[in-house]
Design a protein around this motif. Structure first.
Motif, PDB file in Angstrom:
ATOM      1  N   ALA A  81       0.827  -1.208   0.000  1.00  0.00           N
ATOM      2  CA  ALA A  81       0.000   0.000   0.000  1.00  0.00           C
ATOM      3  C   ALA A  81       0.860   1.256   0.000  1.00  0.00           C
ATOM      4  O   ALA A  81       0.474   2.285  -0.575  1.00  0.00           O
ATOM      5  N   ARG A  82       2.020   1.203   0.644  1.00  0.00           N
ATOM      6  CA  ARG A  82       2.911   2.364   0.671  1.00  0.00           C
ATOM      7  C   ARG A  82       3.611   2.545  -0.677  1.00  0.00           C
ATOM      8  O   ARG A  82       3.857   3.679  -1.115  1.00  0.00           O
ATOM      9  N   ALA A  83       3.918   1.435  -1.348  1.00  0.00           N
ATOM     10  CA  ALA A  83       4.596   1.486  -2.653  1.00  0.00           C
ATOM     11  C   ALA A  83       3.546   1.715  -3.746  1.00  0.00           C
ATOM     12  O   ALA A  83       3.289   0.852  -4.591  1.00  0.00           O
ATOM     13  N   VAL A  84       2.979   2.905  -3.745  1.00  0.00           N
ATOM     14  CA  VAL A  84       1.802   3.183  -4.587  1.00  0.00           C
ATOM     15  C   VAL A  84       2.128   3.168  -6.080  1.00  0.00           C
ATOM     16  O   VAL A  84       1.234   2.978  -6.904  1.00  0.00           O
ATOM     17  N   ASN A  85       3.395   3.372  -6.436  1.00  0.00           N
ATOM     18  CA  ASN A  85       3.771   3.410  -7.855  1.00  0.00           C
ATOM     19  C   ASN A  85       4.452   2.132  -8.330  1.00  0.00           C
ATOM     20  O   ASN A  85       4.912   2.070  -9.477  1.00  0.00           O
ATOM     21  N   ARG A 107      -4.836  -2.321  -9.454  1.00  0.00           N
ATOM     22  CA  ARG A 107      -3.389  -2.208  -9.633  1.00  0.00           C
ATOM     23  C   ARG A 107      -2.876  -3.345 -10.501  1.00  0.00           C
ATOM     24  O   ARG A 107      -3.385  -4.463 -10.455  1.00  0.00           O
ATOM     25  N   THR A 108      -1.846  -3.042 -11.281  1.00  0.00           N
ATOM     26  CA  THR A 108      -1.186  -4.058 -12.097  1.00  0.00           C
ATOM     27  C   THR A 108       0.289  -4.102 -11.729  1.00  0.00           C
ATOM     28  O   THR A 108       0.992  -3.091 -11.856  1.00  0.00           O
ATOM     29  N   ILE A 109       0.722  -5.227 -11.232  1.00  0.00           N
ATOM     30  CA  ILE A 109       2.131  -5.428 -10.897  1.00  0.00           C
ATOM     31  C   ILE A 109       2.586  -6.699 -11.595  1.00  0.00           C
ATOM     32  O   ILE A 109       1.982  -7.763 -11.428  1.00  0.00           O
ATOM     33  N   THR A 110       3.621  -6.578 -12.412  1.00  0.00           N
ATOM     34  CA  THR A 110       4.169  -7.741 -13.096  1.00  0.00           C
ATOM     35  C   THR A 110       5.421  -8.215 -12.352  1.00  0.00           C
ATOM     36  O   THR A 110       6.056  -7.443 -11.624  1.00  0.00           O
ATOM     37  N   ALA A 111       5.746  -9.472 -12.545  1.00  0.00           N
ATOM     38  CA  ALA A 111       6.892 -10.027 -11.828  1.00  0.00           C
ATOM     39  C   ALA A 111       7.671 -10.981 -12.725  1.00  0.00           C
ATOM     40  O   ALA A 111       7.128 -11.593 -13.641  1.00  0.00           O
ATOM     41  N   SER A 112       8.953 -11.073 -12.431  1.00  0.00           N
ATOM     42  CA  SER A 112       9.840 -11.993 -13.143  1.00  0.00           C
ATOM     43  C   SER A 112      10.714 -12.694 -12.118  1.00  0.00           C
ATOM     44  O   SER A 112      11.124 -12.082 -11.121  1.00  0.00           O
ATOM     45  N   ASN A 113      10.990 -13.972 -12.329  1.00  0.00           N
ATOM     46  CA  ASN A 113      11.934 -14.659 -11.445  1.00  0.00           C
ATOM     47  C   ASN A 113      13.083 -15.263 -12.245  1.00  0.00           C
ATOM     48  O   ASN A 113      13.001 -15.407 -13.467  1.00  0.00           O
ATOM     49  N   ALA A 114      14.135 -15.613 -11.521  1.00  0.00           N
ATOM     50  CA  ALA A 114      15.345 -16.153 -12.156  1.00  0.00           C
ATOM     51  C   ALA A 114      15.429 -17.659 -11.990  1.00  0.00           C
ATOM     52  O   ALA A 114      16.527 -18.228 -11.961  1.00  0.00           O
ATOM     53  N   GLY A 115      14.270 -18.312 -11.875  1.00  0.00           N
ATOM     54  CA  GLY A 115      14.269 -19.751 -11.689  1.00  0.00           C
ATOM     55  C   GLY A 115      14.972 -20.494 -12.812  1.00  0.00           C
ATOM     56  O   GLY A 115      15.680 -21.476 -12.571  1.00  0.00           O
ATOM     57  N   GLU A 116      14.791 -20.028 -14.046  1.00  0.00           N
ATOM     58  CA  GLU A 116      15.447 -20.688 -15.183  1.00  0.00           C
ATOM     59  C   GLU A 116      16.963 -20.571 -15.059  1.00  0.00           C
ATOM     60  O   GLU A 116      17.697 -21.545 -15.248  1.00  0.00           O
ATOM     61  N   ALA A 117      17.440 -19.364 -14.729  1.00  0.00           N
ATOM     62  CA  ALA A 117      18.883 -19.153 -14.585  1.00  0.00           C
ATOM     63  C   ALA A 117      19.446 -19.976 -13.426  1.00  0.00           C
ATOM     64  O   ALA A 117      20.535 -20.553 -13.524  1.00  0.00           O
ATOM     65  N   ASN A 118      18.708 -20.028 -12.323  1.00  0.00           N
ATOM     66  CA  ASN A 118      19.183 -20.773 -11.162  1.00  0.00           C
ATOM     67  C   ASN A 118      19.108 -22.281 -11.383  1.00  0.00           C
ATOM     68  O   ASN A 118      19.845 -23.043 -10.760  1.00  0.00           O
ATOM     69  N   GLY A 119      18.225 -22.710 -12.285  1.00  0.00           N
ATOM     70  CA  GLY A 119      18.076 -24.136 -12.534  1.00  0.00           C
ATOM     71  C   GLY A 119      19.165 -24.732 -13.405  1.00  0.00           C
ATOM     72  O   GLY A 119      19.400 -25.950 -13.360  1.00  0.00           O
TER      73      GLY A 119
END
Length: 351
Positions: A81-85, A107-119
């Motif tokens: 809630a504080r990270a409004v942007n 709100r729309t927040i997209t995400a990416s992870n490095a699971g492929e790189a770590n795998g």
């Protein structure tokens, strides 16, 4: 990594890095990658260990991109809630969703992870250990050390070698699929068990889809590549281990919970089978545990995943995904985030 033309200041999103310990940032991102990241984004403040400091709290409302890593605490609804942007989370680790609360409506927040790189290093470790296990390299090394003299390899190890051996992969996870691909150049029969995989997909990996019991009974090496769920916890127990051929090897780079450890211990103490364990229960075994002393057990201290220079692959992933975000492209390795239920008035009013 090639340094691209700097992004104009007005197009550089405000970013903040959070991971623990903060020194991890320098292990993940080379000086070149750090420079590239700072050309792409306005990285504000130091690398934070959590969101609790006054400086972090002050910066949060202006942050558009969070760069996170291992040790980053979960984002509570209050932090979100504080990270409004906030619009994107790029995680230098396997999973983002367990660090994120449900995303509020509107709100729309997209995400990416490095699971492929770590795998990738996990699959590399698995490939190496499969080839060495079939070669009986560990038994030969122990014998050579003990005998301190000539070892007649043909007499001592008539069944050693990888040619025409059978490898069983339990789980067509991201890592399991990479292992299958890495095994394709070798003259091995590769079996795979996964209730969510179809025969065509298995064939495309160079494997044959079989039931778990068939895989356990036919394989010279069985390698586990499933996540920990109620369905998979303890899925390899006394009955499944009993199906293994005498002299077969079971390998675990997934999680200790997948194997019934007392059942595994009984088999290993008997000397009937071998094990290569990068994980166990607990992850760090107590000093007096029998696994340390058994000659048919290879223990490594959870090193299959990214370590040393391999961490830099994850940092390069962060920079690459940030480039895509700024260019308006979808992440190459996106991770879906949960949405807040339609009626949550008590969370809508968090200050």
């Amino acid at each position: 990594m090639t340094l691209h033309t700097p992004v104009p200041p007005e197009h550089r999103p405000a970013a903040m890095a959070v991971m623990s310990p903060p020194d991890l940032f320098g292990q993940l991102l080379s000086p070149e990658a750090q420079g590239h990241l700072r050309h792409l984004a306005d990285l504000r403040g130091p690398v934070f260990e959590d969101f609790s400091s006054a400086e972090a709290q002050e910066l949060l409302p202006g942050v558009e991109v969070l760069v996170t890593g291992w040790g980053c605490p979960a984002l509570t609804p209050e932090i979100l809630a504080r990270a409004v942007n906030l619009k994107a989370v790029i995680h230098a680790g396997g999973v983002v969703a367990d660090k994120m609360p449900p995303i509020p409506r509107g709100r729309t927040i997209t995400a990416s992870n490095a699971g492929e790189a770590n795998g990738i290093p996990v699959a590399e470790y698995t490939l190496a250990m499969i080839l060495l296990a079939n070669k009986q390299a560990f038994e030969a090394a122990n014998l050579y050390r003990t005998r301190r003299g000539f070892v007649d390899r043909e007499a001592e190890y008539p069944a050693a070698g990888n040619y025409r051996k059978t490898v069983g992969l339990v789980g067509a996870s991201r890592i399991g699929r990479n292992v299958a691909r890495f095994l394709q150049p070798f003259h091995l029969e590769v079996l795979i068990y996964d209730p969510y995989l179809d025969e065509n997909a298995a064939l495309s990996l160079g494997t044959k889809l079989v039931p778990l019991d068939a895989l356990m009974s036919r394989s010279d090496v069985v390698s586990l590549h499933v996540p920990v769920t109620p369905e998979t916890t303890g899925m390899i127990g006394a009955r499944e281990l009993g199906l293994l051929r005498t002299g077969a090897t079971v390998m675990n780079t997934a999680r200790g919970e997948i194997l019934d450890q007392p059942a595994l211990e009984a088999e290993l103490v008997s000397g009937r089978i071998n094990a290569i364990l990068d994980v166990a229960m607990p992850d760090v075994l107590p000093a007096g545990h029998v696994f340390y002393d058994l000659p048919n057990v290879i223990l490594t201290p959870h090193i299959a995943g990214s370590m040393g220079t391999e961490l830099l692959r994850m940092g390069d992933h962060v920079v690459s995904e940030l480039e895509r975000y700024i260019a308006g492209k979808p992440f190459e390795h996106p991770e879906p985030l949960g949405s807040m239920p339609a009626i949550q008035p008590h969370l809508e009013t968090i200050p």
